[in-house]
Design a protein around this motif. Sequence first.
Motif, short mmCIF file in Angstrom:
data_model
loop_
_atom_site.label_atom_id
_atom_site.label_comp_id
_atom_site.label_asym_id
_atom_site.label_seq_id
_atom_site.Cartn_x
_atom_site.Cartn_y
_atom_site.Cartn_z
N ARG A 1 38.49 34.19 29.38
CA ARG A 1 39.91 34.56 28.47
C ARG A 1 40.12 32.81 27.93
O ARG A 1 39.27 31.68 27.83
CB ARG A 1 40.26 34.46 29.54
CG ARG A 1 42.00 33.32 29.40
CD ARG A 1 42.95 34.51 30.03
NE ARG A 1 43.66 33.64 31.57
CZ ARG A 1 44.54 33.33 32.26
NH1 ARG A 1 45.69 34.65 31.98
NH2 ARG A 1 44.82 32.24 33.58
N ARG B 1 44.47 29.88 43.38
CA ARG B 1 45.57 30.35 42.86
C ARG B 1 45.76 32.07 43.17
O ARG B 1 47.24 32.47 43.43
CB ARG B 1 45.60 30.63 41.35
CG ARG B 1 45.41 29.13 40.56
CD ARG B 1 44.99 28.97 38.74
NE ARG B 1 45.53 29.68 38.16
CZ ARG B 1 45.65 30.93 37.19
NH1 ARG B 1 43.64 30.38 37.46
NH2 ARG B 1 45.61 31.96 36.66
N THR C 1 49.20 19.34 40.68
CA THR C 1 49.63 20.82 41.14
C THR C 1 49.17 21.94 40.73
O THR C 1 48.54 22.74 40.86
CB THR C 1 51.10 20.52 41.69
OG1 THR C 1 51.81 19.59 42.03
CG2 THR C 1 50.95 22.05 42.37
N LEU D 1 55.29 25.17 31.52
CA LEU D 1 54.92 23.84 32.63
C LEU D 1 53.78 23.28 31.52
O LEU D 1 53.89 22.07 31.55
CB LEU D 1 54.13 24.58 34.02
CG LEU D 1 55.80 24.88 34.49
CD1 LEU D 1 54.48 25.39 35.91
CD2 LEU D 1 55.97 23.26 35.43
N LYS E 1 49.30 39.55 32.78
CA LYS E 1 50.84 39.46 32.39
C LYS E 1 51.16 38.93 30.70
O LYS E 1 52.40 39.92 30.44
CB LYS E 1 51.80 38.77 33.64
CG LYS E 1 51.31 38.97 34.80
CD LYS E 1 52.07 38.12 36.03
CE LYS E 1 51.38 36.67 35.77
NZ LYS E 1 50.20 36.22 36.66
N GLY F 1 54.56 29.47 33.74
CA GLY F 1 53.23 28.77 33.50
C GLY F 1 53.11 28.29 31.78
O GLY F 1 52.65 27.48 31.32
N GLY G 1 48.01 24.83 43.06
CA GLY G 1 49.07 25.58 43.52
C GLY G 1 50.71 25.63 42.55
O GLY G 1 50.16 25.65 42.20
N LEU G 2 51.26 25.50 43.90
CA LEU G 2 52.99 25.65 43.35
C LEU G 2 53.75 24.71 43.11
O LEU G 2 54.03 23.59 43.72
CB LEU G 2 53.67 27.02 44.11
CG LEU G 2 52.94 28.68 44.34
CD1 LEU G 2 53.50 29.59 44.45
CD2 LEU G 2 52.46 29.08 42.81
N VAL G 3 54.27 24.17 41.87
CA VAL G 3 55.20 23.78 41.95
C VAL G 3 56.53 23.99 42.24
O VAL G 3 56.91 24.98 42.54
CB VAL G 3 55.78 23.69 40.61
CG1 VAL G 3 56.56 22.88 40.00
CG2 VAL G 3 53.80 23.40 38.70
N GLY H 1 45.74 36.10 36.28
CA GLY H 1 44.90 36.97 35.50
C GLY H 1 44.98 38.63 35.18
O GLY H 1 44.21 38.99 34.71
N ALA I 1 48.61 39.26 40.36
CA ALA I 1 47.86 38.41 40.73
C ALA I 1 47.66 37.51 39.32
O ALA I 1 47.27 38.01 37.92
CB ALA I 1 46.96 38.58 41.00
N ASP J 1 43.04 25.56 34.57
CA ASP J 1 42.89 26.35 35.69
C ASP J 1 42.25 27.63 36.19
O ASP J 1 42.14 27.99 36.72
CB ASP J 1 44.11 26.45 36.69
CG ASP J 1 45.05 27.38 35.09
OD1 ASP J 1 44.81 27.61 34.74
OD2 ASP J 1 45.77 27.08 36.02
P1 ATP Z 1 47.97 34.08 34.47
O1 ATP Z 1 48.56 33.54 33.66
O2 ATP Z 1 46.37 34.25 34.00
O3 ATP Z 1 49.00 35.24 35.01
P2 ATP Z 1 49.02 32.17 36.87
O4 ATP Z 1 49.78 33.42 37.34
O5 ATP Z 1 48.09 31.83 37.79
O6 ATP Z 1 47.82 33.13 36.18
P3 ATP Z 1 50.43 31.23 35.20
O7 ATP Z 1 51.84 31.71 35.60
O8 ATP Z 1 50.03 30.68 33.28
O9 ATP Z 1 49.18 31.03 35.67
O10 ATP Z 1 51.55 29.93 35.87
C1 ATP Z 1 50.28 28.13 35.63
C2 ATP Z 1 50.33 27.75 37.17
O11 ATP Z 1 51.93 27.10 36.93
C3 ATP Z 1 50.70 28.05 38.40
O12 ATP Z 1 48.92 27.97 39.01
C4 ATP Z 1 51.52 26.88 38.82
O13 ATP Z 1 50.85 26.11 39.32
C5 ATP Z 1 52.60 26.40 38.02
N1 ATP Z 1 53.25 27.54 37.96
C6 ATP Z 1 53.73 28.47 37.12
N2 ATP Z 1 55.10 29.12 37.65
C7 ATP Z 1 55.69 28.56 38.59
C8 ATP Z 1 56.67 28.93 39.93
N3 ATP Z 1 57.37 29.79 39.16
N4 ATP Z 1 56.34 28.64 40.85
C9 ATP Z 1 55.64 27.58 40.60
N5 ATP Z 1 54.94 27.21 40.15
C10 ATP Z 1 55.03 27.82 38.64
#
Ligand code: ATP
Length: 288
Positions: free
Chosen positions: A191, A235, A59, A42, A19, A39, A64-66, A16, A14, A226
């Motif tokens: 954080r 998320r 997004t 991006l 990871k 992340g 949301g998800l890319v 936060g 999940a 975010d």
């Molecule tokens: P955390 O970093 O706290 O574990 P997280 O997994 O929500 O949390 P990131 O992995 O940093 O955060 O991703 C941040 C944002 O980037 C996501 O909310 C999403 O919008 C986008 N993102 C990152 N990875 C992907 C992916 N594989 N597919 C689609 N969108 C992505």
Amino acid sequence: MRIRKAARVILIGAPGVGKGTQSERLLGRFPQLAHLSSGDLLRHNVKTRTPLGIKVESTIKNGGLVPDDLILRLIRNELSTRGWLTHNGRPPIMTLASAGLSSGADAESAADSDAGVAAFLSQQSTPSPTDSTSASSSATGLSSDPSASFLLDGFPRTAGQAAQLDAIVPINLVVSLKTPFSVILARIGGRWVHEPSGRVYNETFNAPKVPGRDDVTGEPLVRRADDSEAVYRARFEKFEETSAPLLDHYARQGVLWEVEGMSSDEITPKLMAEFERRFCTGAEKEDC
Ligand code: ATP
Ligand code: MG
């Protein structure tokens, strides 16, 4: 500690859950391991105003998800530019961070069109005579060297992304990190991150030595845009929706391993032990 067998590892959990924290700790212990966080990648694109970054900014802000096709090509480019994949035996030549469209105005207009974003992405990948964009390109090979060991954090996020990744590189360990939602929610507000490196701190359990400053560089720490509670909930919901099929995908392949804990400190020793068992065996204890 030396890795004996190429580790191609994914961390799933999940938002936060820690990871990034576990990645840093694994990297500290296994220097051959490299880390790629979708992340962070991006956010780097958003910050440097690349066409891709401009396109995905809202997004990400909304939790949301890319789209799969964009993220997949971004990751594939990054895997090959880091030398974890080869193209027809030739090493790749550019890094993602090294290039962007030159001016902000160019980037803004390129972001308006899918073709502009595609051009930006293909600019960064190694030219291949057969195909430079398809995930299942047969021109892509796999480096078997243990030094081509890597840890993916945040990618793949959906079963669709996982299936596409299978065609590029076989993953040999998928770690599912589990911590109760209420525990994560309580700590997300504390954080802080060091954007250039991706290092993560938490006011309560992993505070920086000097408040608001990165331990290594002394540079300022920031909050992620975010990390507000409302966006965090969005998320988390996305994660709930997409993670079950994703975990099933890897369970079927027999590479899924789950680890639970109320904190990162509780999870780390279990993760280290499993990692050593899988990737460092066959060596003398002190060597591994
Ligand atoms: P955390 O970093 O706290 O574990 P997280 O997994 O929500 O949390 P990131 O992995 O940093 O955060 O991703 C941040 C944002 O980037 C996501 O909310 C999403 O919008 C986008 N993102 C990152 N990875 C992907 C992916 N594989 N597919 C689609 N969108 C992505
Ligand atoms: Mg992260």
